[in-house]
Scaffold this motif. Structure first.
Motif, short mmCIF file in Angstrom:
data_model
loop_
_atom_site.label_atom_id
_atom_site.label_comp_id
_atom_site.label_asym_id
_atom_site.label_seq_id
_atom_site.Cartn_x
_atom_site.Cartn_y
_atom_site.Cartn_z
N LYS A 1 6.05 5.55 5.28
CA LYS A 1 5.92 4.34 4.48
C LYS A 1 5.89 3.12 5.39
N VAL A 2 4.93 2.24 5.14
CA VAL A 2 4.83 0.97 5.85
C VAL A 2 4.66 -0.14 4.81
N ASP A 3 5.08 -1.34 5.18
CA ASP A 3 4.94 -2.46 4.25
C ASP A 3 3.66 -3.24 4.50
N ASP A 4 3.24 -3.30 5.75
CA ASP A 4 2.06 -4.08 6.09
C ASP A 4 1.35 -3.38 7.25
N ILE A 5 0.05 -3.29 7.16
CA ILE A 5 -0.73 -2.60 8.19
C ILE A 5 -2.12 -3.24 8.24
N ASP A 6 -2.76 -3.15 9.39
CA ASP A 6 -4.08 -3.76 9.56
C ASP A 6 -5.15 -3.07 8.71
N GLU A 7 -5.17 -1.72 8.76
CA GLU A 7 -6.14 -0.97 7.95
C GLU A 7 -5.42 0.03 7.07
N VAL A 8 -5.63 -0.09 5.79
CA VAL A 8 -4.96 0.75 4.80
C VAL A 8 -5.57 2.15 4.82
N GLU A 9 -4.71 3.18 4.83
CA GLU A 9 -5.17 4.56 4.65
C GLU A 9 -4.99 4.98 3.20
N LEU A 10 -3.77 4.81 2.70
CA LEU A 10 -3.45 5.11 1.30
C LEU A 10 -2.47 4.06 0.82
N ALA A 11 -2.75 3.48 -0.33
CA ALA A 11 -1.84 2.49 -0.92
C ALA A 11 -1.66 2.82 -2.39
N ILE A 12 -0.41 2.78 -2.83
CA ILE A 12 -0.07 2.97 -4.24
C ILE A 12 0.66 1.71 -4.65
N VAL A 13 0.01 0.91 -5.47
CA VAL A 13 0.51 -0.43 -5.80
C VAL A 13 0.40 -0.70 -7.29
N PRO A 14 1.20 -1.62 -7.82
CA PRO A 14 1.02 -2.02 -9.22
C PRO A 14 -0.24 -2.87 -9.38
N ILE A 15 -0.80 -2.89 -10.55
CA ILE A 15 -2.04 -3.63 -10.81
C ILE A 15 -1.84 -5.13 -10.63
N ALA A 16 -0.62 -5.62 -10.78
CA ALA A 16 -0.35 -7.06 -10.71
C ALA A 16 -0.25 -7.60 -9.28
N ILE A 17 -0.57 -6.80 -8.28
CA ILE A 17 -0.48 -7.23 -6.88
C ILE A 17 -1.66 -8.13 -6.52
N ASP A 18 -1.55 -8.88 -5.43
CA ASP A 18 -2.66 -9.69 -4.92
C ASP A 18 -3.70 -8.72 -4.33
N TYR A 19 -4.60 -8.25 -5.18
CA TYR A 19 -5.53 -7.21 -4.77
C TYR A 19 -6.55 -7.71 -3.75
N ASP A 20 -6.89 -8.99 -3.75
CA ASP A 20 -7.89 -9.52 -2.82
C ASP A 20 -7.42 -9.36 -1.37
N ARG A 21 -6.18 -9.67 -1.11
CA ARG A 21 -5.60 -9.51 0.23
C ARG A 21 -5.57 -8.04 0.64
N LEU A 22 -5.21 -7.19 -0.29
CA LEU A 22 -5.15 -5.75 -0.01
C LEU A 22 -6.54 -5.18 0.28
N LEU A 23 -7.54 -5.53 -0.54
CA LEU A 23 -8.89 -5.01 -0.35
C LEU A 23 -9.51 -5.47 0.96
N ASN A 24 -9.11 -6.64 1.47
CA ASN A 24 -9.61 -7.12 2.75
C ASN A 24 -9.16 -6.23 3.92
N ARG A 25 -8.07 -5.50 3.73
CA ARG A 25 -7.55 -4.63 4.79
C ARG A 25 -7.98 -3.17 4.63
N CYS A 26 -8.91 -2.91 3.76
CA CYS A 26 -9.36 -1.53 3.52
C CYS A 26 -10.62 -1.23 4.33
N GLY A 27 -10.68 0.00 4.85
CA GLY A 27 -11.84 0.44 5.62
C GLY A 27 -12.54 1.60 4.94
N GLU A 28 -13.38 2.28 5.70
CA GLU A 28 -14.20 3.39 5.17
C GLU A 28 -13.37 4.52 4.56
N ARG A 29 -12.23 4.84 5.15
CA ARG A 29 -11.43 5.97 4.68
C ARG A 29 -10.27 5.56 3.78
N SER A 30 -10.22 4.32 3.41
CA SER A 30 -9.11 3.82 2.59
C SER A 30 -9.22 4.29 1.15
#
Length: 172
Positions: free
Chosen positions: A93-122
């Protein structure tokens, strides 16, 4: 009342059972072998006992997802890490990472910031999408997102740019 609502939701989504209508072989395999897999895995007995039916159902899904993707780092904001680690022992488990591999989050999260850190395998799982469907639709049609799976209780987002954009409804 909750039971009647679950049955009504299931009946409305009956035509989306078991991958019906999915033309992509990759997406069909994902729906059949990860999302709707009915085979009892060996580690199901090791999973936490005493959870309510929905947490257990989603936990088994996250177990199968971690088993399929084998992520090293996981962002878990909903407390399902025990299920993820049962499916992938190397996951941490990590709280913050440069490139997301797997994330399980509530829908009410700031999704724009999260999606910016997603890559091909995210892969990102948004939980409780039925509570905020307009927000889920914004995520579905975001230009960075390639494939989404609407499971009613959660939504799975895949970012592989080689795949054609699709939004699937799956009776889960």
């Amino acid at each position: 009342m909750k039971r009647a609502r679950r049955i009504l939701t299931w009946i409305r989504r009956i035509r989306h059972c078991r991958g019906f209508g999915i033309q992509s072989p990759t997406d069909y395999r994902f729906v059949r072998n990860v999302i709707n897999e009915k085979y009892p895995y060996h580690a199901y007995e090791e999973l936490p006992a005493g959870d309510d039916w929905l947490r257990r159902k989603l936990g088994k899904l996250y177990f199968r997802l971690a088993n399929d993707r084998q992520p090293g780092n996981v962002i878990d904001k909903v407390g399902m890490m025990d299920y993820v680690q049962a499916g992938c022992k190397k996951a941490r488990k990590v709280d913050d990472i440069d490139e997301v591999e797997l994330a399980i989050v509530p829908i009410a999260i700031d999704y724009d910031r999260l999606l910016n850190r997603c890559g091909e395998r995210s892969v990102v799982v948004f939980q409780d999408i039925y509570k905020q469907m307009p927000l889920w639709h914004c995520i579905e049609y975001d230009r960075r997102v390639r494939v989404t799976f609407d499971l009613y209780y959660c939504g799975i987002v895949v970012f592989d740019s080689k795949r054609a954009p699709n939004n699937y409804i799956v009776n889960f």
